[in-house]
Scaffold this motif. Structure first.
Motif, PDB file in Angstrom:
ATOM      1  N   VAL A   1       7.674  22.715   3.506  1.00  0.00           N
ATOM      2  CA  VAL A   1       8.622  21.608   3.716  1.00  0.00           C
ATOM      3  C   VAL A   1       8.393  20.527   2.668  1.00  0.00           C
ATOM      4  O   VAL A   1       9.328  20.058   2.016  1.00  0.00           O
ATOM      5  CB  VAL A   1       8.475  21.022   5.139  1.00  0.00           C
ATOM      6  CG1 VAL A   1       9.272  19.732   5.293  1.00  0.00           C
ATOM      7  CG2 VAL A   1       8.881  22.047   6.183  1.00  0.00           C
ATOM      8  N   ARG A   2       7.132  20.141   2.484  1.00  0.00           N
ATOM      9  CA  ARG A   2       6.790  19.079   1.536  1.00  0.00           C
ATOM     10  C   ARG A   2       7.200  19.463   0.117  1.00  0.00           C
ATOM     11  O   ARG A   2       7.787  18.674  -0.615  1.00  0.00           O
ATOM     12  CB  ARG A   2       5.284  18.811   1.590  1.00  0.00           C
ATOM     13  CG  ARG A   2       4.829  17.681   0.706  1.00  0.00           C
ATOM     14  CD  ARG A   2       3.307  17.522   0.777  1.00  0.00           C
ATOM     15  NE  ARG A   2       2.903  16.320   0.092  1.00  0.00           N
ATOM     16  CZ  ARG A   2       2.753  16.226  -1.224  1.00  0.00           C
ATOM     17  NH1 ARG A   2       2.987  17.259  -1.996  1.00  0.00           N
ATOM     18  NH2 ARG A   2       2.388  15.079  -1.766  1.00  0.00           N
TER      19      ARG A   2
ATOM     20  N   VAL B   1      14.410  13.341  -5.341  1.00  0.00           N
ATOM     21  CA  VAL B   1      14.779  12.060  -4.722  1.00  0.00           C
ATOM     22  C   VAL B   1      13.895  11.712  -3.527  1.00  0.00           C
ATOM     23  O   VAL B   1      13.423  10.579  -3.430  1.00  0.00           O
ATOM     24  CB  VAL B   1      16.277  12.043  -4.349  1.00  0.00           C
ATOM     25  CG1 VAL B   1      16.634  10.792  -3.573  1.00  0.00           C
ATOM     26  CG2 VAL B   1      17.120  12.137  -5.612  1.00  0.00           C
ATOM     27  N   PRO B   2      13.613  12.654  -2.595  1.00  0.00           N
ATOM     28  CA  PRO B   2      12.759  12.280  -1.467  1.00  0.00           C
ATOM     29  C   PRO B   2      11.384  11.764  -1.889  1.00  0.00           C
ATOM     30  O   PRO B   2      10.817  10.894  -1.235  1.00  0.00           O
ATOM     31  CB  PRO B   2      12.637  13.581  -0.664  1.00  0.00           C
ATOM     32  CG  PRO B   2      13.881  14.317  -0.985  1.00  0.00           C
ATOM     33  CD  PRO B   2      14.164  14.000  -2.431  1.00  0.00           C
ATOM     34  N   ALA B   3      10.852  12.284  -2.980  1.00  0.00           N
ATOM     35  CA  ALA B   3       9.546  11.828  -3.452  1.00  0.00           C
ATOM     36  C   ALA B   3       9.615  10.401  -3.997  1.00  0.00           C
ATOM     37  O   ALA B   3       8.631   9.669  -3.967  1.00  0.00           O
ATOM     38  CB  ALA B   3       9.016  12.772  -4.516  1.00  0.00           C
TER      39      ALA B   3
ATOM     40  N   GLY C   1       5.879   8.951   0.131  1.00  0.00           N
ATOM     41  CA  GLY C   1       7.232   9.424  -0.122  1.00  0.00           C
ATOM     42  C   GLY C   1       7.801  10.109   1.105  1.00  0.00           C
ATOM     43  O   GLY C   1       7.070  10.506   2.023  1.00  0.00           O
ATOM     44  N   PHE C   2       9.132  10.282   1.115  1.00  0.00           N
ATOM     45  CA  PHE C   2       9.793  10.932   2.243  1.00  0.00           C
ATOM     46  C   PHE C   2       9.259  12.350   2.460  1.00  0.00           C
ATOM     47  O   PHE C   2       9.150  12.821   3.587  1.00  0.00           O
ATOM     48  CB  PHE C   2      11.307  10.949   2.030  1.00  0.00           C
ATOM     49  CG  PHE C   2      12.054  11.631   3.139  1.00  0.00           C
ATOM     50  CD1 PHE C   2      12.163  11.034   4.379  1.00  0.00           C
ATOM     51  CD2 PHE C   2      12.611  12.878   2.943  1.00  0.00           C
ATOM     52  CE1 PHE C   2      12.827  11.666   5.416  1.00  0.00           C
ATOM     53  CE2 PHE C   2      13.284  13.526   3.968  1.00  0.00           C
ATOM     54  CZ  PHE C   2      13.394  12.917   5.207  1.00  0.00           C
ATOM     55  N   HIS C   3       8.897  13.042   1.368  1.00  0.00           N
ATOM     56  CA  HIS C   3       8.349  14.389   1.502  1.00  0.00           C
ATOM     57  C   HIS C   3       7.021  14.385   2.245  1.00  0.00           C
ATOM     58  O   HIS C   3       6.706  15.304   2.987  1.00  0.00           O
ATOM     59  CB  HIS C   3       8.237  15.066   0.136  1.00  0.00           C
ATOM     60  CG  HIS C   3       7.276  14.407  -0.802  1.00  0.00           C
ATOM     61  ND1 HIS C   3       7.355  13.079  -1.160  1.00  0.00           N
ATOM     62  CD2 HIS C   3       6.208  14.903  -1.462  1.00  0.00           C
ATOM     63  CE1 HIS C   3       6.379  12.795  -1.993  1.00  0.00           C
ATOM     64  NE2 HIS C   3       5.670  13.881  -2.191  1.00  0.00           N
ATOM     65  N   ASP C   4       6.229  13.315   2.076  1.00  0.00           N
ATOM     66  CA  ASP C   4       4.978  13.180   2.822  1.00  0.00           C
ATOM     67  C   ASP C   4       5.236  12.822   4.279  1.00  0.00           C
ATOM     68  O   ASP C   4       4.576  13.333   5.179  1.00  0.00           O
ATOM     69  CB  ASP C   4       4.085  12.111   2.184  1.00  0.00           C
ATOM     70  CG  ASP C   4       3.380  12.602   0.937  1.00  0.00           C
ATOM     71  OD1 ASP C   4       3.008  13.780   0.884  1.00  0.00           O
ATOM     72  OD2 ASP C   4       3.197  11.801   0.012  1.00  0.00           O
ATOM     73  N   ILE C   5       6.183  11.943   4.505  1.00  0.00           N
ATOM     74  CA  ILE C   5       6.498  11.541   5.879  1.00  0.00           C
ATOM     75  C   ILE C   5       7.038  12.734   6.664  1.00  0.00           C
ATOM     76  O   ILE C   5       6.623  12.985   7.798  1.00  0.00           O
ATOM     77  CB  ILE C   5       7.496  10.367   5.878  1.00  0.00           C
ATOM     78  CG1 ILE C   5       6.841   9.132   5.241  1.00  0.00           C
ATOM     79  CG2 ILE C   5       7.984  10.050   7.287  1.00  0.00           C
ATOM     80  CD1 ILE C   5       7.801   8.028   4.878  1.00  0.00           C
TER      81      ILE C   5
ATOM     82  N   VAL D   1      -1.254  11.479   0.497  1.00  0.00           N
ATOM     83  CA  VAL D   1      -2.029  11.757  -0.709  1.00  0.00           C
ATOM     84  C   VAL D   1      -3.127  10.699  -0.786  1.00  0.00           C
ATOM     85  O   VAL D   1      -2.844   9.508  -0.717  1.00  0.00           O
ATOM     86  CB  VAL D   1      -1.141  11.722  -1.979  1.00  0.00           C
ATOM     87  CG1 VAL D   1      -1.984  11.983  -3.222  1.00  0.00           C
ATOM     88  CG2 VAL D   1      -0.028  12.753  -1.861  1.00  0.00           C
ATOM     89  N   VAL D   2      -4.360  11.146  -0.914  1.00  0.00           N
ATOM     90  CA  VAL D   2      -5.502  10.235  -0.962  1.00  0.00           C
ATOM     91  C   VAL D   2      -6.348  10.530  -2.189  1.00  0.00           C
ATOM     92  O   VAL D   2      -6.305  11.628  -2.743  1.00  0.00           O
ATOM     93  CB  VAL D   2      -6.368  10.331   0.318  1.00  0.00           C
ATOM     94  CG1 VAL D   2      -5.583   9.892   1.542  1.00  0.00           C
ATOM     95  CG2 VAL D   2      -6.910  11.723   0.512  1.00  0.00           C
TER      96      VAL D   2
END
Length: 119
Positions: A86-87, A95-97, A106-110, A116-117
């Motif tokens: 999905v990510r 765009v989501p990123a 980013g939206f891809h992380d949400i 990301v750490v």
């Protein structure tokens, strides 16, 4: 948890994209660009597979590893192949990123409940 700047994340993305381009060129024997190069969808497909598998299983891509970052779930472990798919699919849309919240996610992380750490 240390947040990671957008610039650092973009540099990792560029490294990962270049690794995908090199992989396709090596597998197909074609030049990286110009006449005789492969369809750009092959490059996107290779990028997807590399980022998906590495993120899902290890928690980092080659670019993220070189720059001292990792992708983790709420439990601090790699997010697994389903959430990584999905990510990565959203990341391929670009765009989501670029749409980020106030935490820099980013939206891809949400959407994949990842972050990301720095390591």
């Amino acid at each position: 948890m240390s947040t990671v700047s957008l610039g650092r994340r973009l540099l990792a993305l560029i490294i990962d994209w270049f690794v995908a381009l090199l992989s396709v060129a090596l597998l197909t024997g074609s030049p990286l660009s110009g006449e005789g190069s492969v369809n750009p969808l092959w490059n996107l497909g290779m990028f997807f597979v590399q980022v998906w598998v590495l993120t899902g299983l290890l928690g980092y891509t080659i670019g993220k590893r070189l720059l001292g970052m990792r992708v983790e779930g709420p439990d601090g472990r790699p997010i697994g192949l389903v959430r990584a798919a999905v990510r990565t699919a959203l990341l391929c849309l670009a765009v989501p990123a670029l749409l980020q919240n106030d935490e820099g996610r980013g939206f891809h992380d949400i959407a994949s409940t990842s972050r990301v750490v720095r390591v």
